[in-house]
Motif scaffolding. Structure first.
Motif, PDB file in Angstrom:
ATOM      1  N   UNK A  30      33.259  32.769  38.507  1.00  0.00           N
ATOM      2  CA  UNK A  30      32.292  31.774  38.964  1.00  0.00           C
ATOM      3  C   UNK A  30      30.901  32.096  38.428  1.00  0.00           C
ATOM      4  N   UNK A  31      30.522  33.371  38.424  1.00  0.00           N
ATOM      5  CA  UNK A  31      29.211  33.755  37.903  1.00  0.00           C
ATOM      6  C   UNK A  31      29.063  33.360  36.436  1.00  0.00           C
ATOM      7  N   UNK A  32      30.149  33.407  35.700  1.00  0.00           N
ATOM      8  CA  UNK A  32      30.100  33.048  34.284  1.00  0.00           C
ATOM      9  C   UNK A  32      30.150  31.542  34.059  1.00  0.00           C
ATOM     10  N   UNK A  33      30.735  30.798  35.005  1.00  0.00           N
ATOM     11  CA  UNK A  33      30.989  29.372  34.763  1.00  0.00           C
ATOM     12  C   UNK A  33      30.088  28.436  35.553  1.00  0.00           C
ATOM     13  N   UNK A  34      29.590  28.853  36.701  1.00  0.00           N
ATOM     14  CA  UNK A  34      28.849  27.941  37.570  1.00  0.00           C
ATOM     15  C   UNK A  34      27.459  27.666  36.993  1.00  0.00           C
ATOM     16  N   UNK A 204      46.837  21.459  49.665  1.00  0.00           N
ATOM     17  CA  UNK A 204      46.778  22.575  48.715  1.00  0.00           C
ATOM     18  C   UNK A 204      46.159  22.133  47.397  1.00  0.00           C
ATOM     19  N   UNK A 205      46.544  20.958  46.923  1.00  0.00           N
ATOM     20  CA  UNK A 205      45.970  20.454  45.668  1.00  0.00           C
ATOM     21  C   UNK A 205      44.455  20.291  45.806  1.00  0.00           C
ATOM     22  N   UNK A 206      44.007  19.738  46.915  1.00  0.00           N
ATOM     23  CA  UNK A 206      42.577  19.528  47.126  1.00  0.00           C
ATOM     24  C   UNK A 206      41.833  20.859  47.243  1.00  0.00           C
ATOM     25  N   UNK A 207      42.431  21.822  47.927  1.00  0.00           N
ATOM     26  CA  UNK A 207      41.801  23.140  48.063  1.00  0.00           C
ATOM     27  C   UNK A 207      41.666  23.819  46.702  1.00  0.00           C
ATOM     28  N   UNK A 208      42.701  23.702  45.875  1.00  0.00           N
ATOM     29  CA  UNK A 208      42.641  24.294  44.540  1.00  0.00           C
ATOM     30  C   UNK A 208      41.593  23.608  43.678  1.00  0.00           C
ATOM     31  N   UNK A 209      41.428  22.307  43.843  1.00  0.00           N
ATOM     32  CA  UNK A 209      40.427  21.589  43.065  1.00  0.00           C
ATOM     33  C   UNK A 209      39.021  22.024  43.441  1.00  0.00           C
ATOM     34  N   UNK A 210      38.800  22.323  44.708  1.00  0.00           N
ATOM     35  CA  UNK A 210      37.486  22.828  45.118  1.00  0.00           C
ATOM     36  C   UNK A 210      37.179  24.154  44.442  1.00  0.00           C
ATOM     37  N   UNK A 211      38.181  25.032  44.374  1.00  0.00           N
ATOM     38  CA  UNK A 211      37.979  26.319  43.711  1.00  0.00           C
ATOM     39  C   UNK A 211      37.842  26.140  42.205  1.00  0.00           C
ATOM     40  N   UNK A 212      38.582  25.202  41.640  1.00  0.00           N
ATOM     41  CA  UNK A 212      38.482  24.924  40.209  1.00  0.00           C
ATOM     42  C   UNK A 212      37.086  24.442  39.842  1.00  0.00           C
ATOM     43  N   UNK A 214      34.403  25.502  40.998  1.00  0.00           N
ATOM     44  CA  UNK A 214      33.549  26.682  40.873  1.00  0.00           C
ATOM     45  C   UNK A 214      33.851  27.478  39.611  1.00  0.00           C
ATOM     46  N   UNK A 215      35.137  27.711  39.360  1.00  0.00           N
ATOM     47  CA  UNK A 215      35.525  28.582  38.251  1.00  0.00           C
ATOM     48  C   UNK A 215      35.509  27.877  36.898  1.00  0.00           C
ATOM     49  N   UNK A 216      35.670  26.554  36.905  1.00  0.00           N
ATOM     50  CA  UNK A 216      35.679  25.808  35.656  1.00  0.00           C
ATOM     51  C   UNK A 216      37.032  25.733  34.993  1.00  0.00           C
ATOM     52  N   UNK A 217      38.073  26.296  35.616  1.00  0.00           N
ATOM     53  CA  UNK A 217      39.423  26.195  35.049  1.00  0.00           C
ATOM     54  C   UNK A 217      40.434  26.207  36.185  1.00  0.00           C
ATOM     55  N   UNK A 218      41.661  25.881  35.866  1.00  0.00           N
ATOM     56  CA  UNK A 218      42.692  25.737  36.881  1.00  0.00           C
ATOM     57  C   UNK A 218      42.943  27.048  37.620  1.00  0.00           C
ATOM     58  N   UNK A 219      43.251  26.924  38.901  1.00  0.00           N
ATOM     59  CA  UNK A 219      43.495  28.084  39.748  1.00  0.00           C
ATOM     60  C   UNK A 219      44.958  28.498  39.635  1.00  0.00           C
ATOM     61  N   UNK A 220      45.189  29.777  39.394  1.00  0.00           N
ATOM     62  CA  UNK A 220      46.548  30.308  39.365  1.00  0.00           C
ATOM     63  C   UNK A 220      46.868  30.916  40.733  1.00  0.00           C
ATOM     64  N   UNK A 221      47.896  31.710  40.812  1.00  0.00           N
ATOM     65  CA  UNK A 221      48.285  32.340  42.063  1.00  0.00           C
ATOM     66  C   UNK A 221      47.203  33.313  42.519  1.00  0.00           C
TER      67      UNK A 221
END
Length: 441
Positions: A30-34, A204-212, A214-221
């Motif tokens: 997140x520090x690198x992408x936000x 779950x899809x919506x929660x992952x999109x919120x994290x995505x 921040x990170x700028x890419x898809x969330x894995x496990x």
């Protein structure tokens, strides 16, 4: 068959994970992408550049000018027979000058410098708030994904068990060993479990999109929480945390900077009624005289102290002063409004933390009882002394106990992180500490 179902239901929350990114690695991503990180940094740099601009107004200024001219003079009223000159003359002239100026007494510029210092401080506190908000967002969105995953695991197990019971009852109904009402109830329970599974998948899809986001890419496990984690109340009472809120909260610090800046602005506008004094030293070398007449090469050096006293501005200075006073009052009220809001949030989160600790303890007891109840109902159904309604109800109670435990654990983390953010004490060290709460890779 029911032994297998029993193992599936009772194993909710203990399923094996293919562990992936942990909290600390997500935070680094997140520090690198936000973009908020760079944006906050730019705002500080803008404030520092503006501060240099207003400081320059208080320091010496040196200007050098030069000009080369071609001058034509038309003479009128001259008698050429007497003067011996014609009616027109043309010649070239040069002028070189250097002027050094230094403000000696200029309160508006001085208070403007003080105001800009506070504006820069505000940008720095806004940057701190952005950094802390990013930490809060990472923790919140990371564990929202874990919560959604845990709720999905409960929904998946409910679907499996409900479908298995339905298939069992369909076989018994064919042999006329159960009533049609039992079969219809099982069908309804199975359909409801499928609907809840769909809702859990969507969450779950919506929660992952919120994290995505921040990170700028898809969330894995993601790495889950440890099962043996102990939850403790936070240290300090309400008064202690309110003191931390007032002293450390970046939002309040920023708003106090606004008050200080507006106070300097009031002084700046009020000093507009005072005289301005500056010193000026000039050196000039020219061969042009009065009205650009041609003279011999001349060097001129002058030193002067200039006083500029505003006498009448048609109320403009007074209006500026009144506006500054109103802005100062407005910023004070905004600070008070924000403090009250944050105070309420702080007390709420502090209360929720202690409540979550007690709820976790109580829910663990309830979960153990729900497991025993399900085991008993399942055994009774196997021997025909309990109908399917009892098994479904026991399953519902067990699933709800699992959900309640998950909710209590994650609510503790959410409230604790919010409290640290409000108290201005959230830091990278806190991210590292929470990261130790996760299961080892």
């Amino acid at each position: 068959m029911f032994k297998i179902l029993l193992a599936v239901v009772l194993g909710v929350g203990g399923l094996p994970f293919a562990y992936g990114a942990d909290l600390l690695s997500v935070y680094q991503q997140v520090l690198e992408a936000d973009p908020r990180v760079r944006l906050a940094e730019l705002n500080v740099q803008i404030g520092e550049a503006r501060e240099q601009q207003v400081i320059a107004d208080l320091l010496p200024q040196l200007n050098i000018t030069s000009s080369i001219s071609t001058i034509r003079q038309d003479l009128e009223g001259n008698n050429s027979l007497i003067s011996g000159r014609g009616d027109r003359a043309s010649f070239k002239g040069e002028r070189y000058s250097a002027v050094l100026s230094q403000p000696l007494f200029d309160l508006p510029k001085y208070y403007n410098w003080q105001r800009q210092q506070e504006v820069t401080n505000q940008a720095e506190h806004d940057q701190l708030e952005t950094q802390q908000q990013i930490m809060l967002d990472v923790v919140q969105y990371y564990f929202k994904v874990l919560l959604a995953q845990d709720n999905l695991s409960v929904a998946e197990n409910e679907t499996v068990v409900s479908k298995a019971i339905l298939l069992q009852l369909q076989e018994l109904y064919k042999r006329q060993l159960v009533k049609i009402t039992n079969l219809m109830e099982a069908q309804a329970r199975s359909d409801l479990a499928n609907a809840e599974l769909l809702a859990a998948q969507t969450a779950l899809v919506m929660a992952k999109e919120q994290l995505t986001e921040l990170t700028g890419h898809s969330v894995q496990q993601l790495t889950p929480l440890r099962d043996d984690l102990t939850f403790q109340p936070v240290e300090g009472g309400v008064e202690t945390w309110l003191e931390r809120l007032a002293a450390n909260n970046a939002t309040l610090l920023s708003k106090r900077d606004v008050i200080k800046a507006d106070n300097s602005s009031v002084k700046q506008q009020r000093s507009g009624h005072l005289p301005v004094v500056d010193f000026q030293l000039s050196v000039q070398r020219t061969d042009l005289g009065f009205n650009s007449s041609s003279v011999g090469l001349t060097n001129i050096t002058s030193a002067s102290v200039n006083v500029n006293m505003p006498l009448f501005t048609s109320g403009k200075t007074t209006a500026f002063h009144a506006e500054a006073i109103h802005r100062l009052e407005s910023s004070k009220l905004q600070y008070e409004t924000e403090f009250r809001k944050l105070r309420r949030e702080l007390i709420t989160n502090l209360t929720e933390i202690n409540a979550s600790v007690e709820k976790i303890r109580a829910t663990k007891v309830a979960l153990a009882s729900a497991k025993k109840n399900y085991q008993a109902m399942n055994k009774g159904f196997k021997y025909g002394v309990v109908d399917s309604s009892g098994v479904f109800e026991a399953q519902r109670i067990l699933s709800q106990a699992n959900r309640d435990l998950f909710e209590a654990k994650y609510q503790y983390i959410f409230s604790r992180t919010n409290l640290l953010h409000l108290g201005g004490t959230i830091s990278t060290h806190e991210i590292e500490l929470i990261n130790q709460w996760l299961a080892p890779s």
